[in-house]
Design a protein around this motif. Structure first.
Motif, PDB file in Angstrom:
ATOM      1  N   GLN A 264      -9.518 -42.197 -24.790  1.00  0.00           N
ATOM      2  CA  GLN A 264      -9.349 -43.570 -24.437  1.00  0.00           C
ATOM      3  C   GLN A 264      -8.025 -43.763 -23.085  1.00  0.00           C
ATOM      4  OE1 GLN A 264     -12.173 -47.232 -25.270  1.00  0.00           O
ATOM      5  NE2 GLN A 264     -13.937 -45.452 -25.495  1.00  0.00           N
ATOM      6  N   GLY A 265      -7.348 -42.898 -23.894  1.00  0.00           N
ATOM      7  CA  GLY A 265      -5.477 -43.588 -23.676  1.00  0.00           C
ATOM      8  C   GLY A 265      -5.311 -44.122 -23.908  1.00  0.00           C
ATOM      9  N   THR A 266      -5.879 -44.861 -25.706  1.00  0.00           N
ATOM     10  CA  THR A 266      -5.015 -45.724 -26.059  1.00  0.00           C
ATOM     11  C   THR A 266      -5.027 -45.526 -27.370  1.00  0.00           C
ATOM     12  OG1 THR A 266      -7.421 -46.667 -26.237  1.00  0.00           O
ATOM     13  CG2 THR A 266      -6.217 -47.374 -24.846  1.00  0.00           C
ATOM     14  N   SER A 267      -4.874 -45.892 -28.321  1.00  0.00           N
ATOM     15  CA  SER A 267      -4.068 -46.187 -29.708  1.00  0.00           C
ATOM     16  C   SER A 267      -5.660 -46.425 -30.787  1.00  0.00           C
ATOM     17  CB  SER A 267      -3.462 -46.606 -30.453  1.00  0.00           C
ATOM     18  OG  SER A 267      -3.292 -47.764 -30.193  1.00  0.00           O
ATOM     19  N   VAL A 268      -5.876 -47.403 -29.862  1.00  0.00           N
ATOM     20  CA  VAL A 268      -7.150 -47.746 -30.493  1.00  0.00           C
ATOM     21  C   VAL A 268      -8.627 -46.746 -30.392  1.00  0.00           C
ATOM     22  CG1 VAL A 268      -9.545 -49.785 -30.194  1.00  0.00           C
ATOM     23  CG2 VAL A 268      -7.237 -50.182 -30.093  1.00  0.00           C
ATOM     24  N   GLY A 269      -7.849 -46.307 -29.122  1.00  0.00           N
ATOM     25  CA  GLY A 269      -9.535 -44.924 -29.782  1.00  0.00           C
ATOM     26  C   GLY A 269      -9.142 -43.728 -29.930  1.00  0.00           C
ATOM     27  N   ASP A 270      -7.591 -43.488 -30.457  1.00  0.00           N
ATOM     28  CA  ASP A 270      -7.271 -42.595 -31.446  1.00  0.00           C
ATOM     29  C   ASP A 270      -7.840 -42.513 -32.799  1.00  0.00           C
ATOM     30  OD1 ASP A 270      -6.437 -41.154 -29.429  1.00  0.00           O
ATOM     31  OD2 ASP A 270      -4.307 -41.681 -29.518  1.00  0.00           O
ATOM     32  N   SER A 271      -7.881 -43.743 -32.841  1.00  0.00           N
ATOM     33  CA  SER A 271      -8.389 -44.458 -34.553  1.00  0.00           C
ATOM     34  C   SER A 271      -9.472 -43.479 -35.036  1.00  0.00           C
ATOM     35  CB  SER A 271      -7.679 -45.322 -35.052  1.00  0.00           C
ATOM     36  OG  SER A 271      -7.494 -45.919 -35.935  1.00  0.00           O
ATOM     37  N   SER A 272      -9.972 -43.259 -35.958  1.00  0.00           N
ATOM     38  CA  SER A 272     -10.904 -42.207 -36.552  1.00  0.00           C
ATOM     39  C   SER A 272     -11.560 -41.835 -35.478  1.00  0.00           C
ATOM     40  CB  SER A 272     -12.029 -43.288 -36.809  1.00  0.00           C
ATOM     41  OG  SER A 272     -11.005 -43.746 -38.147  1.00  0.00           O
ATOM     42  N   TYR A 273     -11.493 -41.828 -33.954  1.00  0.00           N
ATOM     43  CA  TYR A 273     -12.270 -41.014 -33.051  1.00  0.00           C
ATOM     44  C   TYR A 273     -11.713 -39.482 -32.826  1.00  0.00           C
ATOM     45  CZ  TYR A 273     -14.725 -45.262 -32.912  1.00  0.00           C
ATOM     46  OH  TYR A 273     -15.207 -45.892 -33.601  1.00  0.00           O
ATOM     47  N   GLU A 274     -10.262 -38.862 -33.193  1.00  0.00           N
ATOM     48  CA  GLU A 274     -10.526 -37.543 -32.452  1.00  0.00           C
ATOM     49  C   GLU A 274     -11.124 -36.605 -33.362  1.00  0.00           C
ATOM     50  OE1 GLU A 274      -5.493 -38.753 -31.536  1.00  0.00           O
ATOM     51  OE2 GLU A 274      -5.921 -37.453 -33.454  1.00  0.00           O
ATOM     52  N   TYR A 275     -11.473 -35.888 -32.700  1.00  0.00           N
ATOM     53  CA  TYR A 275     -12.299 -34.202 -33.747  1.00  0.00           C
ATOM     54  C   TYR A 275     -11.955 -33.066 -32.999  1.00  0.00           C
ATOM     55  CZ  TYR A 275     -15.194 -34.771 -29.315  1.00  0.00           C
ATOM     56  OH  TYR A 275     -15.462 -34.922 -28.081  1.00  0.00           O
ATOM     57  N   VAL A 276     -12.071 -31.718 -33.378  1.00  0.00           N
ATOM     58  CA  VAL A 276     -11.375 -30.405 -33.244  1.00  0.00           C
ATOM     59  C   VAL A 276     -13.215 -29.912 -33.051  1.00  0.00           C
ATOM     60  CG1 VAL A 276     -10.806 -28.471 -34.171  1.00  0.00           C
ATOM     61  CG2 VAL A 276      -9.352 -30.482 -34.294  1.00  0.00           C
ATOM     62  N   GLN A 277     -13.109 -29.155 -32.358  1.00  0.00           N
ATOM     63  CA  GLN A 277     -14.815 -28.306 -32.077  1.00  0.00           C
ATOM     64  C   GLN A 277     -13.850 -27.303 -32.362  1.00  0.00           C
ATOM     65  OE1 GLN A 277     -15.398 -26.328 -28.101  1.00  0.00           O
ATOM     66  NE2 GLN A 277     -17.373 -28.524 -28.270  1.00  0.00           N
ATOM     67  N   LEU A 278     -14.498 -26.504 -33.417  1.00  0.00           N
ATOM     68  CA  LEU A 278     -14.809 -24.895 -34.088  1.00  0.00           C
ATOM     69  C   LEU A 278     -16.363 -24.529 -33.506  1.00  0.00           C
ATOM     70  CD1 LEU A 278     -13.603 -25.869 -37.223  1.00  0.00           C
ATOM     71  CD2 LEU A 278     -11.716 -25.219 -35.469  1.00  0.00           C
ATOM     72  N   MET A 279     -16.019 -22.859 -34.012  1.00  0.00           N
ATOM     73  CA  MET A 279     -17.584 -22.110 -33.557  1.00  0.00           C
ATOM     74  C   MET A 279     -17.700 -21.298 -34.563  1.00  0.00           C
ATOM     75  SD  MET A 279     -18.849 -19.333 -30.949  1.00  0.00           S
ATOM     76  CE  MET A 279     -19.417 -20.808 -29.286  1.00  0.00           C
ATOM     77  N   ALA A 280     -18.505 -20.860 -34.996  1.00  0.00           N
ATOM     78  CA  ALA A 280     -19.080 -19.733 -36.262  1.00  0.00           C
ATOM     79  C   ALA A 280     -19.366 -18.378 -35.833  1.00  0.00           C
ATOM     80  CB  ALA A 280     -20.302 -20.570 -37.415  1.00  0.00           C
ATOM     81  N   THR A 281     -18.670 -17.465 -36.253  1.00  0.00           N
ATOM     82  CA  THR A 281     -18.626 -15.779 -35.830  1.00  0.00           C
ATOM     83  C   THR A 281     -20.639 -14.975 -36.126  1.00  0.00           C
ATOM     84  OG1 THR A 281     -17.403 -15.031 -36.628  1.00  0.00           O
ATOM     85  CG2 THR A 281     -16.873 -16.331 -33.829  1.00  0.00           C
ATOM     86  N   ARG A 282     -20.408 -15.852 -37.626  1.00  0.00           N
ATOM     87  CA  ARG A 282     -21.885 -15.684 -38.277  1.00  0.00           C
ATOM     88  C   ARG A 282     -22.067 -16.668 -39.033  1.00  0.00           C
ATOM     89  NH1 ARG A 282     -19.661 -15.444 -43.733  1.00  0.00           N
ATOM     90  NH2 ARG A 282     -17.719 -15.890 -44.369  1.00  0.00           N
ATOM     91  N   ASP A 283     -23.475 -16.550 -39.833  1.00  0.00           N
ATOM     92  CA  ASP A 283     -23.590 -17.553 -40.622  1.00  0.00           C
ATOM     93  C   ASP A 283     -22.661 -17.694 -41.584  1.00  0.00           C
ATOM     94  OD1 ASP A 283     -25.311 -17.356 -39.087  1.00  0.00           O
ATOM     95  OD2 ASP A 283     -26.986 -16.522 -40.465  1.00  0.00           O
ATOM     96  N   ILE A 284     -22.948 -19.540 -42.410  1.00  0.00           N
ATOM     97  CA  ILE A 284     -21.688 -19.909 -43.232  1.00  0.00           C
ATOM     98  C   ILE A 284     -22.196 -20.555 -44.353  1.00  0.00           C
ATOM     99  CG2 ILE A 284     -19.548 -20.504 -44.144  1.00  0.00           C
ATOM    100  CD1 ILE A 284     -18.533 -19.463 -41.097  1.00  0.00           C
ATOM    101  N   ASP A 285     -22.473 -20.418 -45.794  1.00  0.00           N
ATOM    102  CA  ASP A 285     -22.695 -21.409 -46.183  1.00  0.00           C
ATOM    103  C   ASP A 285     -21.810 -21.802 -46.830  1.00  0.00           C
ATOM    104  OD1 ASP A 285     -23.880 -22.904 -48.207  1.00  0.00           O
ATOM    105  OD2 ASP A 285     -25.171 -21.420 -49.330  1.00  0.00           O
ATOM    106  N   PHE A 286     -20.956 -22.698 -46.521  1.00  0.00           N
ATOM    107  CA  PHE A 286     -19.638 -23.295 -47.329  1.00  0.00           C
ATOM    108  C   PHE A 286     -19.420 -24.294 -48.185  1.00  0.00           C
ATOM    109  CE2 PHE A 286     -19.381 -25.046 -42.674  1.00  0.00           C
ATOM    110  CZ  PHE A 286     -18.641 -23.969 -42.374  1.00  0.00           C
ATOM    111  N   THR A 287     -20.434 -24.115 -49.830  1.00  0.00           N
ATOM    112  CA  THR A 287     -20.536 -24.351 -50.756  1.00  0.00           C
ATOM    113  C   THR A 287     -20.617 -23.039 -51.744  1.00  0.00           C
ATOM    114  OG1 THR A 287     -23.224 -23.804 -50.635  1.00  0.00           O
ATOM    115  CG2 THR A 287     -22.323 -26.554 -50.444  1.00  0.00           C
ATOM    116  N   VAL A 288     -20.626 -21.765 -50.712  1.00  0.00           N
ATOM    117  CA  VAL A 288     -20.173 -20.497 -50.761  1.00  0.00           C
ATOM    118  C   VAL A 288     -18.763 -19.927 -50.409  1.00  0.00           C
ATOM    119  CG1 VAL A 288     -20.758 -18.086 -51.291  1.00  0.00           C
ATOM    120  CG2 VAL A 288     -22.571 -19.820 -51.453  1.00  0.00           C
ATOM    121  N   ASN A 289     -18.245 -20.243 -49.353  1.00  0.00           N
ATOM    122  CA  ASN A 289     -16.969 -19.728 -48.720  1.00  0.00           C
ATOM    123  C   ASN A 289     -16.797 -20.883 -48.570  1.00  0.00           C
ATOM    124  OD1 ASN A 289     -19.123 -17.203 -47.675  1.00  0.00           O
ATOM    125  ND2 ASN A 289     -17.535 -16.503 -48.546  1.00  0.00           N
ATOM    126  N   ASN A 290     -15.781 -21.140 -49.211  1.00  0.00           N
ATOM    127  CA  ASN A 290     -14.853 -22.743 -48.430  1.00  0.00           C
ATOM    128  C   ASN A 290     -13.707 -22.274 -47.537  1.00  0.00           C
ATOM    129  OD1 ASN A 290     -15.030 -23.527 -51.619  1.00  0.00           O
ATOM    130  ND2 ASN A 290     -16.432 -23.583 -50.784  1.00  0.00           N
TER     131      ASN A 290
END
Length: 502
Positions: A264-290
């Protein structure tokens, strides 16, 4: 006298006009040599018997030899020269000299009398016919040859400009349709992430029966045969093929496909609302493969200041790590890493239906390093970056499986000694070895590793590309699309730009 003067002026003007009319050469003054840029421009689709008038007063061409018949992979009977005589633009020409073409080697500087020769196309290649061996004069040998790195999309867009010149296509891989053990001989589809060319190998080449490598820099002469719809690159010998990897590298199980750095172009919006989008190229169980994600902010006041002594593990306000060690994800599914699950800050669309891994970065220190801060991602100023690791124990020597940088410059790399900076991996934007000279360059902003994306303002940075899970490379490089968001934007506007090639 008053009548004579105007007549005299008219006579002088006519003489000057006639003199200028005969001189069509762009330089304005006839010269004994014509640049290859101008020579190629003479051809208009019909054969041209070259005269001094057609050559704008010139008689000769001068250039450096790039063909090399010793390697068995140069077009028969063709002597190929290039120059940069006009406007410092490299252009080349092929000369049908019969068996005498093999008398000259790369680096020979030649003068060639071309008056009386015919400028024509044979099998699609512009060339000179009718040049006799006596018309060729060797001036010197061992001259340096300029070899630019050119992306395939530029070659495809302007094939005539690159024809009969020596160039390098960097980070080339072969089409996935070729089975393991396929030989060089013939035409093979070559890709560099920006398009496709044909790599041509004659049966007489010493390397013709070698197996195709996974990743290489290919130097060769570019030729536009009319039997194919795309240009051909002819490496002159095995020395023109710089193998970077014989076999495919380790695949990146998670790839970076987008991010929101300014809410939203504001520091209020940035706080706790920024994020990164990733994509999995294979099936992953994150408890096994951290896995873990590390972001870096290199604002001038961010501490510790100066160059990052511990790279991605520097911590403080410079780097922040989030461990991804729970849950599962399927191949092709998006994963969002951030804090609150809203598309564009407080009051905006709830996108918790997507796959998320959350951490309250504004109030909680990073996993192992990084101070709590309202900005997970920088949105202006110096260079910022995102790196994905297939481990949670990230140190100064850890190598990410994917990484991108965006923004400006800043204190991101020092050659030392010891060298300090953010390690990269081989991606669509970065190379652990310089494609031009094969020098090691394991850090961002070192050597050729200067590529970065721009700031997207208060828009979502959508990175569209195609990642091959067969080769571990981006067969189509990621490009940045700025997606404007509103409080009511749906999740669908963030997704769909990245594809997986199988």
């Amino acid at each position: 006298m008053k009548k004579i003067a105007p007549l005299l002026y008219c006579f002088v003007a006519v003489i000057m006009f006639m003199s200028c009319k005969k001189d069509n050469y762009p330089g304005g003054v006839p010269y004994n040599y014509i640049g290859m840029l101008d020579l190629r421009g003479i051809y208009d689709g019909t054969d041209k018997v070259l005269t001094k008038e057609i050559l704008f007063g010139g008689e000769k061409i001068a250039g450096v030899v790039i063909s090399d018949h010793r390697g068995g992979n140069s077009p028969a009977n063709l002597l190929i020269l290039q120059d940069a005589r006009r406007l410092n633009l490299i252009r080349g020409i092929a000369i049908d000299l019969g068996a005498n073409a093999a008398d000259y080697v790369p680096g020979d500087s030649l003068e060639v009398d071309v008056v009386g020769a015919t400028l024509t196309k044979v099998a699609g290649i512009l060339q000179l016919k009718g040049v006799e061996p006596a018309d060729v004069k060797l001036v010197s040998s061992g001259n340096a040859i300029s070899v630019p790195i050119v992306k395939s999309n530029a070659i495809i867009a302007y094939p005539d400009q690159y024809e009969s010149t020596l160039l390098t296509v960097a980070k080339g891989i072969f089409d996935n349709s070729y089975p393991s053990g396929t030989r060089y001989v013939g035409n093979k589809i070559l890709k560099d992430g920006f398009g496709s060319l044909l790599l041509h190998t004659e049966p007489t080449a010493a390397y013709a029966n070698d197996s195709l490598p996974f990743l290489s820099n290919f130097t060769g002469i570019l030729l536009n045969y009319n039997t194919d719809t795309v240009p051909q690159l002819w490496p002159r010998s095995a020395a023109d093929i710089n193998i970077l990897a014989l076999v495919p590298p380790k695949l990146a199980a998670l790839i970076i496909t987008g991010y929101l750095a300014d809410v939203q172009g504001t520091s209020v919006g940035d706080s706790s609302y920024e994020y990164v989008q990733l994509m999995a190229t294979r099936d992953i169980d994150f408890t096994v493969n951290n896995f873990s994600m590390v972001t870096t902010n290199n604002a001038g006041a961010a501490t510790p200041t100066g160059f990052p002594a511990n790279g991605w593990a520097t911590g403080g306000l410079r780097t922040y790590k989030i461990n991804i060690n729970s849950g599962t994800i399927s191949k092709g599914q998006y994963l969002y890493v951030g804090s609150n699950k809203n598309i564009w800050g407080p009051g905006s669309t709830d996108i918790s239906s997507a796959k998320w891994f959350t951490k309250a970065y504004a109030s909680t220190p990073g996993d192992g390093f990084g101070n709590a801060a309202t900005n997970l991602l920088a949105n202006s100023g110096n260079a910022a970056g995102i790196a994905i690791f297939d481990q949670t124990n990230v140190t100064a020597d850890s190598i990410p499986v994917d990484v991108i940088f965006y923004g400006g410059n800043g204190s991101v790399y020092s050659p030392g000694p010891p060298a300090r900076g953010y390690r990269i991996t081989n991606t669509d934007y970065y190379d652990t070895r310089n494609p031009a000279n094969q020098a090691l360059q394991p850090y961002f902003n070192m050597g050729s590793n200067t590529g970065k994306l721009g700031f997207a303002g208060a828009n979502f940075s959508k990175l569209g590309g195609t990642y091959s899970i067969l080769t571990g490379r981006w067969s189509t490089a990621r490009t940045l699309t700025q997606v404007p968001l509103t409080l009511s934007s749906p999740l669908s506007v963030l997704e769909g730009a990245t594809t997986i090639e199988e």
